[in-house]
Design a protein around this motif. Sequence first.
Motif, PDB file in Angstrom:
ATOM      1  N   GLY A  20       0.832  -1.196   0.000  1.00  0.00           N
ATOM      2  CA  GLY A  20       0.000   0.000   0.000  1.00  0.00           C
ATOM      3  C   GLY A  20       0.866   1.245   0.000  1.00  0.00           C
ATOM      4  O   GLY A  20       2.100   1.167  -0.060  1.00  0.00           O
ATOM      5  N   ARG A  21       0.217   2.390   0.070  1.00  0.00           N
ATOM      6  CA  ARG A  21       0.907   3.671   0.137  1.00  0.00           C
ATOM      7  C   ARG A  21       0.766   4.230   1.543  1.00  0.00           C
ATOM      8  O   ARG A  21      -0.314   4.224   2.129  1.00  0.00           O
ATOM      9  CB  ARG A  21       0.291   4.667  -0.854  1.00  0.00           C
ATOM     10  CG  ARG A  21       0.576   4.385  -2.318  1.00  0.00           C
ATOM     11  CD  ARG A  21       1.891   4.986  -2.777  1.00  0.00           C
ATOM     12  NE  ARG A  21       1.977   6.390  -2.414  1.00  0.00           N
ATOM     13  CZ  ARG A  21       1.415   7.395  -3.100  1.00  0.00           C
ATOM     14  NH1 ARG A  21       0.687   7.117  -4.178  1.00  0.00           N
ATOM     15  NH2 ARG A  21       1.566   8.637  -2.717  1.00  0.00           N
ATOM     16  N   ALA A  22       1.861   4.728   2.103  1.00  0.00           N
ATOM     17  CA  ALA A  22       1.807   5.340   3.422  1.00  0.00           C
ATOM     18  C   ALA A  22       1.066   6.672   3.349  1.00  0.00           C
ATOM     19  O   ALA A  22       1.242   7.452   2.406  1.00  0.00           O
ATOM     20  CB  ALA A  22       3.210   5.554   3.965  1.00  0.00           C
ATOM     21  N   GLU A  23       0.243   6.920   4.354  1.00  0.00           N
ATOM     22  CA  GLU A  23      -0.551   8.159   4.388  1.00  0.00           C
ATOM     23  C   GLU A  23       0.343   9.389   4.484  1.00  0.00           C
ATOM     24  O   GLU A  23       0.051  10.435   3.920  1.00  0.00           O
ATOM     25  CB  GLU A  23      -1.513   8.105   5.570  1.00  0.00           C
ATOM     26  CG  GLU A  23      -2.514   9.229   5.608  1.00  0.00           C
ATOM     27  CD  GLU A  23      -3.506   9.051   6.740  1.00  0.00           C
ATOM     28  OE1 GLU A  23      -4.712   8.956   6.450  1.00  0.00           O
ATOM     29  OE2 GLU A  23      -3.069   9.006   7.920  1.00  0.00           O
ATOM     30  N   SER A  24       1.448   9.252   5.219  1.00  0.00           N
ATOM     31  CA  SER A  24       2.440  10.324   5.325  1.00  0.00           C
ATOM     32  C   SER A  24       3.803   9.679   5.513  1.00  0.00           C
ATOM     33  O   SER A  24       3.906   8.472   5.772  1.00  0.00           O
ATOM     34  CB  SER A  24       2.114  11.260   6.503  1.00  0.00           C
ATOM     35  OG  SER A  24       2.053  10.536   7.717  1.00  0.00           O
TER      36      SER A  24
ATOM     37  N   PRO B 297      -6.233   5.445   2.186  1.00  0.00           N
ATOM     38  CA  PRO B 297      -7.478   4.684   1.991  1.00  0.00           C
ATOM     39  C   PRO B 297      -7.583   4.114   0.580  1.00  0.00           C
ATOM     40  O   PRO B 297      -7.359   4.811  -0.409  1.00  0.00           O
ATOM     41  CB  PRO B 297      -8.574   5.721   2.261  1.00  0.00           C
ATOM     42  CG  PRO B 297      -7.927   6.711   3.188  1.00  0.00           C
ATOM     43  CD  PRO B 297      -6.492   6.794   2.750  1.00  0.00           C
ATOM     44  N   GLY B 298      -7.887   2.828   0.518  1.00  0.00           N
ATOM     45  CA  GLY B 298      -8.081   2.168  -0.764  1.00  0.00           C
ATOM     46  C   GLY B 298      -6.815   1.747  -1.479  1.00  0.00           C
ATOM     47  O   GLY B 298      -6.881   1.209  -2.593  1.00  0.00           O
TER      48      GLY B 298
ATOM     49  N   ASP C  91      -3.217 -11.655  11.616  1.00  0.00           N
ATOM     50  CA  ASP C  91      -3.006 -11.110  10.280  1.00  0.00           C
ATOM     51  C   ASP C  91      -3.616  -9.715  10.210  1.00  0.00           C
ATOM     52  O   ASP C  91      -4.833  -9.545  10.211  1.00  0.00           O
ATOM     53  CB  ASP C  91      -3.664 -12.041   9.254  1.00  0.00           C
ATOM     54  CG  ASP C  91      -3.574 -11.506   7.829  1.00  0.00           C
ATOM     55  OD1 ASP C  91      -2.954 -10.436   7.620  1.00  0.00           O
ATOM     56  OD2 ASP C  91      -4.124 -12.163   6.930  1.00  0.00           O
ATOM     57  N   HIS C  92      -2.758  -8.712  10.158  1.00  0.00           N
ATOM     58  CA  HIS C  92      -3.210  -7.324  10.069  1.00  0.00           C
ATOM     59  C   HIS C  92      -2.758  -6.684   8.763  1.00  0.00           C
ATOM     60  O   HIS C  92      -2.658  -5.457   8.669  1.00  0.00           O
ATOM     61  CB  HIS C  92      -2.701  -6.527  11.276  1.00  0.00           C
ATOM     62  CG  HIS C  92      -3.276  -6.995  12.584  1.00  0.00           C
ATOM     63  ND1 HIS C  92      -4.519  -6.610  13.031  1.00  0.00           N
ATOM     64  CD2 HIS C  92      -2.789  -7.854  13.517  1.00  0.00           C
ATOM     65  CE1 HIS C  92      -4.773  -7.185  14.192  1.00  0.00           C
ATOM     66  NE2 HIS C  92      -3.741  -7.954  14.506  1.00  0.00           N
TER      67      HIS C  92
ATOM     68  N   GLY D 295      -5.508   1.260   9.105  1.00  0.00           N
ATOM     69  CA  GLY D 295      -4.972   2.021  10.220  1.00  0.00           C
ATOM     70  C   GLY D 295      -3.800   1.343  10.893  1.00  0.00           C
ATOM     71  O   GLY D 295      -3.436   0.204  10.592  1.00  0.00           O
ATOM     72  N   ALA D 296      -3.225   2.048  11.864  1.00  0.00           N
ATOM     73  CA  ALA D 296      -2.015   1.581  12.537  1.00  0.00           C
ATOM     74  C   ALA D 296      -2.265   1.096  13.955  1.00  0.00           C
ATOM     75  O   ALA D 296      -1.310   0.775  14.670  1.00  0.00           O
ATOM     76  CB  ALA D 296      -0.983   2.714  12.554  1.00  0.00           C
ATOM     77  N   ALA D 297      -3.532   1.004  14.373  1.00  0.00           N
ATOM     78  CA  ALA D 297      -3.834   0.701  15.774  1.00  0.00           C
ATOM     79  C   ALA D 297      -3.254  -0.627  16.231  1.00  0.00           C
ATOM     80  O   ALA D 297      -2.811  -0.766  17.382  1.00  0.00           O
ATOM     81  CB  ALA D 297      -5.354   0.711  15.990  1.00  0.00           C
ATOM     82  N   ALA D 298      -3.247  -1.636  15.341  1.00  0.00           N
ATOM     83  CA  ALA D 298      -2.748  -2.961  15.732  1.00  0.00           C
ATOM     84  C   ALA D 298      -1.227  -3.038  15.751  1.00  0.00           C
ATOM     85  O   ALA D 298      -0.662  -3.986  16.301  1.00  0.00           O
ATOM     86  CB  ALA D 298      -3.298  -4.026  14.781  1.00  0.00           C
ATOM     87  N   PHE D 299      -0.576  -2.036  15.181  1.00  0.00           N
ATOM     88  CA  PHE D 299       0.885  -2.066  15.071  1.00  0.00           C
ATOM     89  C   PHE D 299       1.485  -1.345  16.272  1.00  0.00           C
ATOM     90  O   PHE D 299       1.881  -0.172  16.198  1.00  0.00           O
ATOM     91  CB  PHE D 299       1.329  -1.458  13.742  1.00  0.00           C
ATOM     92  CG  PHE D 299       0.910  -2.285  12.563  1.00  0.00           C
ATOM     93  CD1 PHE D 299       1.687  -3.338  12.123  1.00  0.00           C
ATOM     94  CD2 PHE D 299      -0.300  -2.037  11.918  1.00  0.00           C
ATOM     95  CE1 PHE D 299       1.298  -4.125  11.048  1.00  0.00           C
ATOM     96  CE2 PHE D 299      -0.708  -2.814  10.846  1.00  0.00           C
ATOM     97  CZ  PHE D 299       0.092  -3.865  10.410  1.00  0.00           C
ATOM     98  N   THR D 300       1.543  -2.062  17.367  1.00  0.00           N
ATOM     99  CA  THR D 300       1.912  -1.462  18.652  1.00  0.00           C
ATOM    100  C   THR D 300       3.401  -1.533  18.955  1.00  0.00           C
ATOM    101  O   THR D 300       3.865  -0.912  19.909  1.00  0.00           O
ATOM    102  CB  THR D 300       1.148  -2.160  19.787  1.00  0.00           C
ATOM    103  OG1 THR D 300       1.377  -3.571  19.714  1.00  0.00           O
ATOM    104  CG2 THR D 300      -0.347  -1.894  19.660  1.00  0.00           C
ATOM    105  N   GLY D 301       4.157  -2.289  18.173  1.00  0.00           N
ATOM    106  CA  GLY D 301       5.594  -2.388  18.389  1.00  0.00           C
ATOM    107  C   GLY D 301       6.360  -1.779  17.231  1.00  0.00           C
ATOM    108  O   GLY D 301       5.850  -1.663  16.115  1.00  0.00           O
TER     109      GLY D 301
END
Length: 463
Positions: A129-133, A141-142, A208-209, A214-220
């Motif tokens: 994907g493409r990073a938002e920033s 998105p998308g 599997d994320h 979003g980044a909520a699951a990427f806590t480390g």
Amino acid sequence: MSAARTQAAPAPARARGGRLSGVLAAVATAALLGGALLGTTPSAAARPAGDPAAGPAGGSGAGPAGGTWSGTWGTAPAPAAPDGISQTGIDDRTVRMIAHTSVGGGELRLRLSNAHGTRDLVLGRITVGRAESSGSATAVPGSLRPVTFGGATGTTVPAGAETVSDPLPYDVPAGADLLVSVHLPRPTGPTTWHWLAQQTSYLSDPGDHTGDQGAAAFTGTQTSWFFLTGVDVRGTATRGTVVALGDSQTDGSGSTPDGNGRWTDAFARRLAADPATQGLGVLNKGIGGNRVLRDGTETERPQRGTSALGRLDRDVLNQSGVRAAVLYEGINDLQLAPYAGAEEVLAGLRTLAGRLHARGIPVIVGTLTPFKDSPLWTAEAERQRLALNAALRTSPDFDAVADFDAVVRDPADPQRVRAAYDSGDHIHLNDTGYRAVADAVPTDLLTAGDPAISAPRTDGRHP
């Protein structure tokens, strides 16, 4: 390529390089034979990690996106460290990594490696994907798309092998941050990784994320890349790849984390801004602590990687559409025990150049920059550095010289780096210093009108 050898700095008088001693010639010959092409061609889905006969190296066949397969981002894999996450491995986590592109295209494929693994590597779902920033783990998105391997959403890579994904139609801009998310559903064991990324990677909670926008699951977070070693692109304007083989100076140690301040990043921006060199990708195959002659496994730091001689096939010759290589390595051979001398390092660099020339690839060699006041500096290492640089500037074994030493040394004390370029440790450069290095790489060999790079050589002769 023009017949004349080019340099970034004013050229000293040409002189023929001295012959190797009998011992060094034997070493060079043995290294050359050790890198000979394998006689068999395994499947592209999983092949030996150093096999240049099996992968898409030089793959210039046109496809739906046209153009030449070119490397837009890359890193060099190395063995796990003695401890930490690379040693313990990853189990049922998703790793989201950022690959900053150097050239754009309309189609991409990923390279993943289990070159240094001790067991089969099970790759689950993978997305791009493409990073938002810049530096963000949140996707536009998308923008997330699944990546496949022979049509399947995952694959298994045997220990010692690597894999290349199916081509994926995807709009890849130059100078963008791609998000590559890899789910690892089974314990990986010691990882194949790149420890000095100068880039944040994100590790998820269990599961599997790969499809999470979003980044909520990427806590480390980690500052390394795992298993991912390259992104190739193809488009109407892609023209091939320049590969930089080096150590921590190429890896970008001292540059701004997440800032894309490595000299290879600055060089990619320079190529993109020049109509004569637009369409060329740049691959960074530097490894912190790497040497020309000795593997990291011979010391207490295996993460320093296989020697340049040992990894040339995998990290350079087996890359896509290689048009030229920059060799910028040798300082660790001089400053780290067991020490090598200038003549030995020169022999190794000449061997690398010979193997590249046998594949029709022009070679730019970089002089070694000063490091006085660094903890590893000694008067003897300095003497050897100066001797090696003098030989590099005049050796006929290389097609061009990038005189990095000349552009970054302090005019008042040439054994030191200019204060404005010093990252603070007196050996690695800051972003400004790396820009100076990028500006010192001659590009005459890369211009579109040069017949030496308009198509790969097939006669095995040095251009």
